[in-house]
Design a protein around this motif. Structure first.
Motif, PDB file in Angstrom:
ATOM      1  N   ASP A  45       7.289   0.102 -18.911  1.00 12.84           N
ATOM      2  CA  ASP A  45       6.014   0.351 -18.295  1.00 12.84           C
ATOM      3  C   ASP A  45       5.326   1.169 -19.474  1.00 12.84           C
ATOM      4  N   GLU A  46       4.452   0.437 -19.898  1.00 12.82           N
ATOM      5  CA  GLU A  46       3.842   0.981 -21.466  1.00 12.82           C
ATOM      6  C   GLU A  46       4.653   1.531 -22.452  1.00 12.82           C
ATOM      7  N   PRO A  47       5.454   1.045 -22.809  1.00 12.67           N
ATOM      8  CA  PRO A  47       6.333   1.987 -23.534  1.00 12.67           C
ATOM      9  C   PRO A  47       6.129   2.488 -24.897  1.00 12.67           C
ATOM     10  N   THR A  60       1.362  -3.154 -20.298  1.00 12.34           N
ATOM     11  CA  THR A  60       0.387  -2.421 -21.016  1.00 12.34           C
ATOM     12  C   THR A  60      -1.022  -2.356 -20.705  1.00 12.34           C
ATOM     13  N   HIS A  61      -1.847  -1.623 -21.324  1.00 14.86           N
ATOM     14  CA  HIS A  61      -3.356  -1.948 -21.051  1.00 14.86           C
ATOM     15  C   HIS A  61      -3.938  -2.185 -22.299  1.00 14.86           C
ATOM     16  N   ASP A  62      -2.938  -2.431 -23.229  1.00 13.75           N
ATOM     17  CA  ASP A  62      -3.214  -2.749 -24.613  1.00 13.75           C
ATOM     18  C   ASP A  62      -3.459  -4.147 -24.859  1.00 13.75           C
ATOM     19  N   ARG A  64      -4.856  -0.675   0.180  1.00 16.07           N
ATOM     20  CA  ARG A  64      -3.958  -1.330  -0.313  1.00 16.07           C
ATOM     21  C   ARG A  64      -3.903  -1.606  -1.885  1.00 16.07           C
ATOM     22  N   VAL A  65      -2.903  -1.423  -2.590  1.00  9.73           N
ATOM     23  CA  VAL A  65      -2.958  -1.742  -4.051  1.00  9.73           C
ATOM     24  C   VAL A  65      -2.607  -2.993  -4.591  1.00  9.73           C
ATOM     25  N   LEU A  66      -1.866  -3.837  -3.831  1.00 10.67           N
ATOM     26  CA  LEU A  66      -1.381  -5.094  -4.252  1.00 10.67           C
ATOM     27  C   LEU A  66      -2.039  -6.007  -3.261  1.00 10.67           C
ATOM     28  N   PHE A  99      10.614   3.764 -19.087  1.00 10.33           N
ATOM     29  CA  PHE A  99       9.372   4.248 -18.313  1.00 10.33           C
ATOM     30  C   PHE A  99       8.350   4.885 -19.250  1.00 10.33           C
ATOM     31  N   GLN A 100       7.151   4.896 -18.633  1.00  5.55           N
ATOM     32  CA  GLN A 100       5.764   5.087 -19.312  1.00  5.55           C
ATOM     33  C   GLN A 100       6.164   6.500 -20.343  1.00  5.55           C
ATOM     34  N   ASN A 101       6.487   7.443 -19.694  1.00  6.04           N
ATOM     35  CA  ASN A 101       6.734   8.441 -20.475  1.00  6.04           C
ATOM     36  C   ASN A 101       8.284   8.740 -20.932  1.00  6.04           C
ATOM     37  N   GLY A 129      -4.033  -5.052 -17.513  1.00  6.56           N
ATOM     38  CA  GLY A 129      -4.984  -4.873 -16.677  1.00  6.56           C
ATOM     39  C   GLY A 129      -5.678  -3.285 -16.707  1.00  6.56           C
ATOM     40  N   PRO A 130      -6.740  -3.068 -16.259  1.00 11.96           N
ATOM     41  CA  PRO A 130      -7.565  -1.867 -16.448  1.00 11.96           C
ATOM     42  C   PRO A 130      -6.575  -0.716 -15.719  1.00 11.96           C
ATOM     43  N   SER A 131      -6.590   0.483 -16.131  1.00  4.68           N
ATOM     44  CA  SER A 131      -5.979   1.393 -15.243  1.00  4.68           C
ATOM     45  C   SER A 131      -6.193   1.481 -13.732  1.00  4.68           C
ATOM     46  N   GLY A 132      -5.209   1.723 -13.348  1.00  2.39           N
ATOM     47  CA  GLY A 132      -5.053   1.684 -11.633  1.00  2.39           C
ATOM     48  C   GLY A 132      -4.930   0.157 -11.004  1.00  2.39           C
ATOM     49  N   CYS A 133      -4.774  -0.785 -11.742  1.00  9.36           N
ATOM     50  CA  CYS A 133      -5.032  -2.137 -11.047  1.00  9.36           C
ATOM     51  C   CYS A 133      -3.843  -2.341 -10.267  1.00  9.36           C
ATOM     52  N   GLY A 134      -2.725  -1.642 -10.621  1.00 10.69           N
ATOM     53  CA  GLY A 134      -1.338  -1.907  -9.935  1.00 10.69           C
ATOM     54  C   GLY A 134      -0.322  -2.642 -10.679  1.00 10.69           C
ATOM     55  N   LYS A 135      -0.471  -2.645 -12.171  1.00 12.71           N
ATOM     56  CA  LYS A 135       0.773  -2.969 -13.060  1.00 12.71           C
ATOM     57  C   LYS A 135       1.978  -1.996 -12.668  1.00 12.71           C
ATOM     58  N   SER A 136       1.909  -0.824 -12.590  1.00 14.89           N
ATOM     59  CA  SER A 136       3.123  -0.003 -12.534  1.00 14.89           C
ATOM     60  C   SER A 136       3.701  -0.117 -11.307  1.00 14.89           C
ATOM     61  N   THR A 137       2.983  -0.429 -10.281  1.00 12.62           N
ATOM     62  CA  THR A 137       3.321  -0.658  -8.939  1.00 12.62           C
ATOM     63  C   THR A 137       4.286  -1.806  -8.852  1.00 12.62           C
ATOM     64  N   LEU A 138       3.562  -2.914  -9.469  1.00 16.54           N
ATOM     65  CA  LEU A 138       4.327  -4.026  -9.561  1.00 16.54           C
ATOM     66  C   LEU A 138       5.633  -4.026 -10.102  1.00 16.54           C
ATOM     67  N   SER A 157       0.864  -1.341   0.085  1.00  8.02           N
ATOM     68  CA  SER A 157      -0.035   0.046   0.092  1.00  8.02           C
ATOM     69  C   SER A 157       0.995   1.422   0.014  1.00  8.02           C
ATOM     70  N   TYR A 158       0.501   2.168  -0.617  1.00  8.70           N
ATOM     71  CA  TYR A 158       1.195   3.516  -0.555  1.00  8.70           C
ATOM     72  C   TYR A 158       0.797   4.302   0.915  1.00  8.70           C
ATOM     73  N   ALA A 159       1.963   5.143   1.298  1.00 12.80           N
ATOM     74  CA  ALA A 159       1.388   6.029   2.498  1.00 12.80           C
ATOM     75  C   ALA A 159       0.095   6.706   2.505  1.00 12.80           C
TER      76      ALA A 159
HETATM   77  N1  LIG Z   1       2.496   7.485  -4.991  1.00 11.63           N
HETATM   78  C1  LIG Z   1       1.445   6.983  -5.046  1.00 11.63           C
HETATM   79  N2  LIG Z   1       0.908   7.364  -3.769  1.00 11.63           N
HETATM   80  C2  LIG Z   1      -0.393   6.627  -3.531  1.00 11.63           C
HETATM   81  N3  LIG Z   1      -1.018   6.179  -4.388  1.00 11.63           N
HETATM   82  C3  LIG Z   1      -0.690   5.800  -5.374  1.00 11.63           C
HETATM   83  C4  LIG Z   1       0.816   6.132  -5.986  1.00 11.63           C
HETATM   84  N4  LIG Z   1       0.992   5.587  -6.960  1.00 11.63           N
HETATM   85  C5  LIG Z   1      -0.157   4.816  -7.609  1.00 11.63           C
HETATM   86  N5  LIG Z   1      -1.036   5.078  -6.433  1.00 11.63           N
HETATM   87  C6  LIG Z   1      -2.273   4.231  -6.483  1.00 11.63           C
HETATM   88  O1  LIG Z   1      -1.965   2.923  -6.686  1.00 11.63           O
HETATM   89  C7  LIG Z   1      -3.224   2.295  -7.303  1.00 11.63           C
HETATM   90  C8  LIG Z   1      -2.337   1.512  -8.542  1.00 11.63           C
HETATM   91  O2  LIG Z   1      -1.470   2.358  -9.402  1.00 11.63           O
HETATM   92  P1  LIG Z   1      -0.744   1.979 -10.428  1.00 11.63           P
HETATM   93  O3  LIG Z   1       0.230   3.295 -11.137  1.00 11.63           O
HETATM   94  O4  LIG Z   1       0.070   0.798 -10.137  1.00 11.63           O
HETATM   95  O5  LIG Z   1      -1.601   1.445 -11.511  1.00 11.63           O
HETATM   96  P2  LIG Z   1      -1.564   1.024 -13.146  1.00 11.63           P
HETATM   97  O6  LIG Z   1      -2.121  -0.189 -13.272  1.00 11.63           O
HETATM   98  O7  LIG Z   1      -0.028   1.364 -13.592  1.00 11.63           O
HETATM   99  O8  LIG Z   1      -2.415   2.062 -13.799  1.00 11.63           O
HETATM  100  P3  LIG Z   1      -1.988   2.612 -15.521  1.00 11.63           P
HETATM  101  O9  LIG Z   1      -2.569   1.839 -16.233  1.00 11.63           O
HETATM  102  O10 LIG Z   1      -3.249   4.155 -15.169  1.00 11.63           O
HETATM  103  O11 LIG Z   1      -0.642   3.362 -15.169  1.00 11.63           O
HETATM  104  C9  LIG Z   1      -3.737   3.410  -7.802  1.00 11.63           C
HETATM  105  O12 LIG Z   1      -5.105   3.311  -7.362  1.00 11.63           O
HETATM  106  C10 LIG Z   1      -3.129   4.661  -7.842  1.00 11.63           C
HETATM  107  O13 LIG Z   1      -4.026   5.620  -7.549  1.00 11.63           O
END
Ligand SMILES: Nc1ncnc2c1ncn2[C@@H]1O[C@H](COP(=O)(O)OP(=O)(O)OP(=O)(O)O)[C@@H](O)[C@H]1O
Ligand SMILES: Nc1ncnc2c1ncn2[C@@H]1O[C@H](COP(=O)(O)OP(=O)(O)OP(=O)(O)O)[C@@H](O)[C@H]1O
Ligand SMILES: [Mg+2]
Ligand SMILES: [Mg+2]
Lengths: 395, 340, 274, 289, 340
Positions: free
Chosen positions: E159-161, E192-194, E18-20, E82-84, E37-46, E12-14
């Motif tokens: 990450d979504e290059p 990717t989400h594609d 919980r994200v994962l 990175f994504q960007n 996975g859809p946006s916000g599902c935690g891909k980048s976090t992983l 979880s982020y501060a």
């Molecule tokens: N630095 C952060 N602080 C708090 N919450 C975060 C932070 N980064 C991401 N989150 C939250 O964690 C969840 C997962 O984010 P993540 O960036 O892993 O999603 P993603 O699957 O990569 O989405 P996307 O496809 O939009 O890039 C989201 O709900 C996001 O709002």
């Protein structure tokens, strides 16, 4: 008719209160005249204000001007000649000689003194005692002063106490006069900066700091520090204006002794302070009213209020007879010293170049006192430049 | 009522080369026109000219029958959706949508009601109070759309409004735009460099290249009868394969031409078939769902073909034959690229 | 960047940071402390708390009034100055017009001008217009800030032009675009410039000194200077009183800073949303 | 056509006021610099280049030019370096950082006169806090403001102390605007702290640096009050900045002609400096992401 | 040699939820794994957890057999895109590519030689002295890739290059990445989400939703045997149609389930056919090249089907029947969405 006189001055604090009282008395006595007094700042601020105001024709009607720096304004016709007024005024005879003389530039009267001061010697009795110096240690010659200062320094230097405060510009001028010289001859206007007696005086003053170390170098770059240190009981001897009497007394109480300035070769003391002048651009009617006020302000009654309320000297022979002043003199024996000194006091030269000279003198003094430049060379150079400058602004 | 006619439009930017070289376009009322072309070909410029954000040095812009060259953007009554949405970051979604009406002095009540209504159709109601910074890409896109829709106008210019969206959203939004177009009967000029978008949305497609209009016709016509090699290659995924007639063994048709063969018209054989075919070596297969894209190396260069997943597929490195229908091939002049 | 620092180290770092801040500020803190001393205690090195200095500053010297004047003058200067600068910055950033570059150059050139140069001519001008001794006389010469115009122009250039264009398409006039789009987005930059204008005007000394003789119109700096700038060698400075007055001049600005700090820092370079 | 007029209307208020209160005075100054005037005389005789000649032959002028240049050369980099260091250290948005930034900012809004007064005490040789501390450690007192080699550094210190807060605020904003991604990328690529700062942070914050550079150079050429209060240009001219000289010549010596000439020279010099700076640095600092 | 194993990762982020929620993943050496996975599902976090840019509060990250939880990113020897792109705007292309080596104190000569070599394979040689600001999107993407490739590592996180590229470039880059993967034998984790990207690139796909791993398998397995409704709907364009068994007249199979019918498996009829079929009204047709997507309204909601352009097509509003193969239908539990 109703007349309003716009009057710029430089007094705040207790001086400002005393001035206000005088003005109130004046207005009561002269119902047709209103004095619109404005505290502008210090003498420099007044000059800066005037500088901008004159071309715009927005100057005041009357203005306080420092006694060495009104020459230029008189020379350029900004200030009006008050000789005729004064001649017709009984005040003329009431004023001390020094006070009358102060307002004369090239034979004409341009300002009438209001606040006068002169340097005196302040002594901290407690420090003297602790250093083993009797209260009446002679402080007449340079050598005596240096000896006393060295004694103090030797005894109490470890406590951070200095023998003497390095003299400020006003006191320096006084010490030069005591050495039977001047910076510029008040009569002939000759530059005396490189005269042997002047050089000697500077050599002695500078040696206090960089040679003998009995005065703090701080005082050289910032004159206030010497004064503040004296107030704080960290300095044995201070040569400074009478204007410091009240705070000295408040700070040191009975430990304060006031002595006259030294008389190394002759006894002499410069007059400082300022006088009130009238601008030649004012309406005749206003000028008359302004002079009324000037005269009133210099009268014995007003001068007594001023004298009692500030550290400045009486300028009117009759002031001491006023009850208020008499009472002050009674309670403050220290002030009497300075009044007695007035016998040897005289005005300083005031040709236009003085302004430049005074502004430049600080730099020269610093260089000499801090031991960065040889005194004789410095003064020779200074004298030369002053002559050039005198030629420039004199035309 | 809103038709747009462009007559011989020429345009260069200050100190730049010419960007548009005499473009003519007739857009009817209620028509959905998509402008496509590679990056830098002048699509955005054309749109901005219609909007009044740029002035052309030559040619005429006629909107609703009136010459509009000198009209300021404020006075053209056209709504525009920008490539990056250009949402006002300091305004809420509601304010963003209502801003156009506010500028036209519509009373607060009316404009908010209208904005809410538009937001409802775009399913933006839950986000009305958010700032654009707190929206996902797709939501921002819909706000940009809403901002245009709220305006009381029937002409919309859209500059690659979908290019920043992910595939799923892009598909969804496509349908939405199409529906809106039909509902409002609006005239829409839509810029994209995505050919799928162009094909699926347009009534007519304008294909541009280097400031020249290449072809302006219905999607079917453009897909089936591209006027030149460029248009042919620009539309269709995977891209049309081009084969020089001279490299084909057994080619009997016209010589000195290029054959354009769409990947989905090629049939895959493990053995040389009787019909006309090209020999190839499979280099890579790419699964895209129900289909597989085959990338092959042939004598005439890289080609791609499509196979269904049901089929038994060759492995990379295998030799295969791609059967083609010469009659269905598009033929282009080798030099000019024009259809022959 | 250390991504994780132990809690104890963090406390230590924070403690040291705050200590450093206190040391850094000690001269100011000392002057505030001094403002609560009697002048005798100050000279004799003792400690003797009093509120007299504030009493004198506000009662005898009318510092409350000076404060009001300073707030009014600095406030109006800031408001008008920032408005004019923003308008000009918008024009310089967004329009191509004849002489525009030249004018911008002329504006930038003014950044380098010491205020003393303009003193006397401005005095003459205002005297002729009869505006000395008025708020107008204090305000008018101070409101054209080349610096703010320069800075804001750079900032506005960083805002995507598409936002302006979107507003034009929505039917906005240039003034509307400026007011409804550019200004809200430039808020952090405008804030920081406004703060700078405010500070500069708040500390302005020489001009008010020259332009104002009416003591009811004195600004804080003039009031302060009158306590501090006494005749050399003749008058004694009441340091605790000066420091009380000085403290009065700091407080409102400090308060203002605390209020806007968030905006300032949140990104003087914050861009628009994609 | 109103459209064409629009930009002019927008710049009009600013330029109008500038014309009256800035450009006109400058022209006046240029005019006066060729004349002799003490602000009282009704005539202002034309003296040609005399004032300039006089200036260029006095030691004071060259001295103050040198002092000002040294001041700028030292204080500008010092300000920027310190501010960048402090801003980097206080970059996080924690309570401690915010309080510290506020503390550092305080001097920027404090009256310059009171700051100068307080520092006169702090650096006083015999009674000052710093020497008190030095003495406590058993070293000799340092004549801070009496030694011509030190006095200028004291002025630089005080000026830096006063201005630092503003620089820190601006740098903080600049640093916070740098995308975290660059740091992430550098971390993954194996970057150590200092290296990343030197190669990534520093170049990316360059536009901010440039902005502050412009401000601090302008400031450096306009420092007046601190010097006026603390040293009045002394000792022996060691801190005599150009504006202090300008004030002295014009406002205490009544030599408006020479004062104007000095102002004009200063102005020309600054414009030249600005142009050079724009040439040299300007083109290096703009990135489009 | 580089394998990555995740064991029960929670994060979880501060101050955030919980994200994962306990993710397990086993990535073999040289494998190409795509996380979708859809946006916000935690891909980048992983991905950031693997890179070491974030720390997890629970679970284990094992890289090459060694527990890596406490390792700083610098010490993991992993390259990331990175994504960007996160290209340094102040460095030239050459410097950008060489920067990773510079940070690792490789001498100038060596690192520049290596960077040039990488640039050569990516066809970036002509742009080596440019700053990223002067590159097109596709070129930037390749620089980002080059920066990762220059590093002496065989583990890449991406990450979504491709998400910022237009379609054409995206297709081209896809091929390029695939080729690089094969050449280097690198382990690649690609977010990717594609879904097209996922299907065509991956050796195995990890489908995520709301911080839970849904399925981790080969593209074919995921496409053909999605473990639940979510996975089924996430992959495939147009999306799979879902029909509740109860709404189908004549449904004979299991009840209380949802049928998942891929659009390309439906066959279009103008008349009710003999086989199992669903009655529908055509609402919209979308041409996508050689195929046409038909959007229809049925009793069970909106459905889409695919027809070939060759066919004679019904017009919007027409009544049609969609024939389906009940045996080929995916069945999902109505409540849980799990495959039955
Ligand atoms: N630095 C952060 N602080 C708090 N919450 C975060 C932070 N980064 C991401 N989150 C939250 O964690 C969840 C997962 O984010 P993540 O960036 O892993 O999603 P993603 O699957 O990569 O989405 P996307 O496809 O939009 O890039 C989201 O709900 C996001 O709002
Ligand atoms: N403001 C401008 N000044 C100078 N040249 C410009 C300007 N705007 C665009 N151009 C140039 O005009 C040409 C056409 O640009 P335009 O933006 O119309 O292309 P586009 O087809 O929209 O491209 P994209 O698909 O990348 O958006 C390009 O070569 C571009 O560099
Ligand atoms: Mg475009
Ligand atoms: Mg992500």
């Amino acid at each position: 008719a109703e007349v309003t006189v716009e009057f710029w001055h430089s007094f705040g604090g207790s001086s400002g209160d005393a001035l206000a009282e005088i003005i109130a008395n004046f207005e009561e006595a002269n119902p047709g005249i209103t004095i619109e007094a404005e505290h502008v700042g210090n003498y420099n601020d007044i000059v800066a204000r005037l500088q901008a105001a004159i071309p715009a024709g927005r100057g005041p009607d009357a203005v306080i001007m420092e006694v060495t720096r009104y020459g230029l304004f008189a020379d350029r016709g900004v200030l009006m000649d008050l000789t005729d007024y004064l001649e017709a005024d009984p005040l003329k005879d009431e004023l001390f000689d020094f006070a009358r003389e102060v307002g004369v530039y090239e034979g004409k009267n341009y300002i009438v003194p209001f606040n006068s001061s002169t340097p005196v010697t302040y002594v901290n009795k407690d420090i003297f005692e602790r250093a083993g110096l009797p209260e009446d240690t002679p402080l007449t010659t340079y050598d005596e002063i240096l000896a006393a200062a060295q004694k103090i320094q030797g005894a109490l230097g470890d406590e951070g106490i200095y023998g003497i405060a390095a003299p400020g510009q006003f006191a320096r001028w006084g010490l030069i006069m005591d050495n039977d010289s001047d910076l510029i001859d008040s009569v002939s206007g000759e530059v005396l900066i490189d005269a042997p007696n002047t050089v000697e005086a500077y050599e002695w003053m500078a040696s206090l700091v960089h040679e003998h170390g009995v005065a703090s170098a701080d005082n050289v770059t910032d004159e206030k520090t010497g004064r503040d240190a004296f107030f704080a009981g960290k300095v044995g001897i201070m040569l400074n204006s009478t204007g410091n009497y009240r705070q000295s007394k408040a700070s040191l109480g009975d430990d304060l002794i006031v002595r006259p300035l030294p008389c190394n070769k002759v006894c002499a003391a410069p007059i400082g302070g300022a006088g009130i002048g009238i601008l030649s651009t004012a309406d005749a009617e206003v000028q008359d009213a302004a002079y009324e006020f000037i005269s009133f302000a210099a009268s014995a009654e007003s001068n007594a209020i001023w004298f009692a309320g500030t550290g400045y000297m009486p300028i009117n022979r009759n002031t001491a007879d006023q009850p208020l002043a008499a009472e002050t003199l009674e309670n403050e024996p220290g002030i009497r010293v300075s009044i007695e000194q007035l016998d040897v006091a005289r005005g300083r030269p005031r040709p236009p170049v003085v302004t430049w000279m005074r502004a430049t003198e600080y730099d020269m003094w610093q260089a000499m006192a801090l031991g960065q430049r040889d005194v004789e060379d410095t003064l020779a150079d200074f004298a030369k430049r002053t002559r050039v400058e005198a030629g420039r602004v004199g035309q | 009522m809103s038709s747009i006619t462009l007559r011989d439009i020429r345009k260069s930017y200050a100190n730049g080369p010419r960007v548009l070289h005499g473009v003519d376009l007739d857009i009817g009322d209620g028509e959905f026109v998509v402008i496509v072309g590679p990056s830098g070909c002048g699509k955005s410029t054309l749109l901005r000219l219609i909007a009044g954000l740029e002035r052309c040095e030559d040619g005429e812009i006629i909107i609703d029958g009136r010459r509009a060259n000198a009209l300021a953007p404020q006075d053209r009554n056209i709504a525009m959706i920008f490539q990056n949405y250009a949402l006002y970051p300091h305004m809420s979604v509601l304010e963003n949508i209502a801003f156009g009406l506010e500028l036209r002095k519509v009373p607060r009540k009316t404009r908010e009601a209208r904005a809410r209504e538009v937001a409802e159709t775009l399913q933006l109601t839950p986000y009305l109070d958010r700032k654009p910074g707190a929206l996902s890409g797709g939501q921002r896109q819909r706000v940009a759309m809403g901002r245009a829709m709220a305006r009381d106008t029937s002409t919309f210019l859209m500059d690659e409004p979908l290019s920043n969206l992910d595939n799923a959203l892009r598909n969804a939004m496509r349908t939405e735009i199409k529906t809106i177009h039909q509902q409002l009967g609006a005239t829409i000029v839509f810029v994209t460099h995505d050919q799928t978008e162009a094909l699926s949305l347009a009534d007519r497609i304008a294909v541009m290249k280097d400031g020249h209009l290449q072809q302006f016709d219905t999607p079917a016509a453009i897909y089936d009868h591209p006027v030149n090699r460029f248009v042919a290659s620009f539309l269709g995924t995977p891209k049309m394969n081009f084969v020089t007639s001279d490299t084909i063994t057994g080619w009997t048709g016209r010589r000195g031409v290029e054959l354009g063969l769409r990947p989905d018209t090629l049939r895959l054989h493990r053995e040389k078939p009787g019909a006309a075919s090209i020999e190839a070596r499979l280099t890579l297969t790419e699964m895209t769902g129900s289909e597989v894209v085959l990338h092959c190396q042939t004598q005439s260069g890289v080609m791609s073909a499509i196979a269904h997943r049901g089929q038994e597929l060759p492995a990379p490195g295998d030799r295969i034959w791609l059967e083609y229908d010469a009659a269905a091939a598009h033929l282009f002049d080798m030099q000019t690229g024009a259809r022959v | 960047m250390t991504r994780e620092t132990s809690a104890r180290a963090l406390w230590l770092i924070n403690g040291l940071t705050l200590l450093a801040a206190v040391i850094f500020l000690s001269p100011v803190l000392y002057s505030i402390w001094m403002s609560f001393q009697t002048s005798d205690a100050y000279y004799s090195g003792g400690v003797d708390f009093t509120l007299r200095n504030y009493d004198v500053a506000v009662g005898q010297y009318n510092f409350a009034r000076y404060l009001l004047n300073s707030v009014i003058v600095s406030g109006i200067v800031t408001l008008l100055g920032i408005s004019f600068a923003t308008m000009a910055a918008f024009a310089f950033a967004r329009f191509e017009f004849r002489g525009g570059n030249l004018m911008f150059g002329a504006v930038v050139a003014t950044l380098m001008i010491p205020s003393h140069i303009t003193l006397i001519p401005n005095y003459l001008t205002l005297a002729r217009a009869g505006m000395l001794d008025s708020y107008a006389g204090l305000i008018l010469p101070a409101i054209s800030s080349g610096f703010a115009a320069f800075f804001l122009r750079q900032y506005i250039r960083g805002i995507p032009r598409a936002l302006d264009e979107a507003a034009y398409m929505d039917g906005a006039t240039p003034l509307k675009v400026l007011w409804r789009v550019i200004v809200p987005i430039s808020k952090p930059a405008i804030f920081s410039m406004a703060l700078q204008l405010f500070i500069a005007e708040w500390n302005n000394y020489i001009w008010p000194l020259v332009a104002i003789s009416e003591s009811d119109l004195f600004t804080l700096q003039i009031g302060l200077a009158r306590l501090y700038r006494v005749n050399p060698g003749e008058d004694v400075i009441d340091w605790p009183l000066v420091m009380a007055a000085s403290t009065i001049t700091i407080l409102p600005v400090l308060l203002g800073f605390v209020l806007v700090e968030r905006h300032l820092v949140r990104g003087i370079t914050m861009g628009a949303v994609k | 056509m109103l459209r064409k007029l629009t930009p002019y209307l927008f710049v009009l208020p600013l330029l109008g006021f500038m014309a009256v209160f800035t450009y006109y005075p400058i022209l006046q100054s240029v005019n006066l610099s060729f004349r002799e005037w003490d602000f009282m005389s009704p005539t202002k005789p034309w003296v040609g280049l005399d004032n300039y000649r006089l200036l260029l032959t006095t030691r004071d002028f060259w001295n103050s030019l040198k002092v000002t240049a040294v001041f700028a050369l030292i204080s500008v980099p010092l300000r920027l370096a310190l501010a960048l260091a402090v801003a980097s250290f206080l970059i996080r948005e924690t309570a401690v950082s915010r309080i510290s930034r506020g503390a550092i900012f305080l001097p920027a809004v404090t009256s310059t006169v009171s700051i100068a007064v307080v520092f006169s005490w702090v650096f006083s040789t015999d009674y000052g806090a710093i020497n008190g501390f030095i003495a406590l450690l058993g070293f000799d007192k340092v004549p801070w403001m009496q030694d011509p080699h030190l006095a200028l550094y004291v002025i630089i210190f005080v000026n830096t102390w006063k201005q630092l807060g503003y620089d820190v605020i601006i740098y903080t904003a600049g640093l916070q605007a740098i995308s975290m991604e660059y740091y992430d990328a550098a971390a993954v690529d194996g970057g150590r702290r200092f290296h990343v700062f030197r190669r990534v942070t520093f170049p990316l914050v360059m536009p901010t640096t440039y902005f502050l550079l412009v401000i601090s150079v302008i400031d450096a050429f306009q420092v007046f009050t601190i010097v006026d209060v603390m040293t009045r240009g002394g000792p022996a001219g060691a801190t005599d900045m150009i504006v202090n000289m300008l004030y002295r010549v014009g406002f205490t010596l009544f030599d408006i002609g020479t004062g104007s000439a000095l102002a004009v020279l200063l102005f020309i010099f600054l414009i030249a400096l600005a142009l050079v700076k724009a040439r040299v640095i300007g083109r290096r600092v703009h990135y489009d992401s």
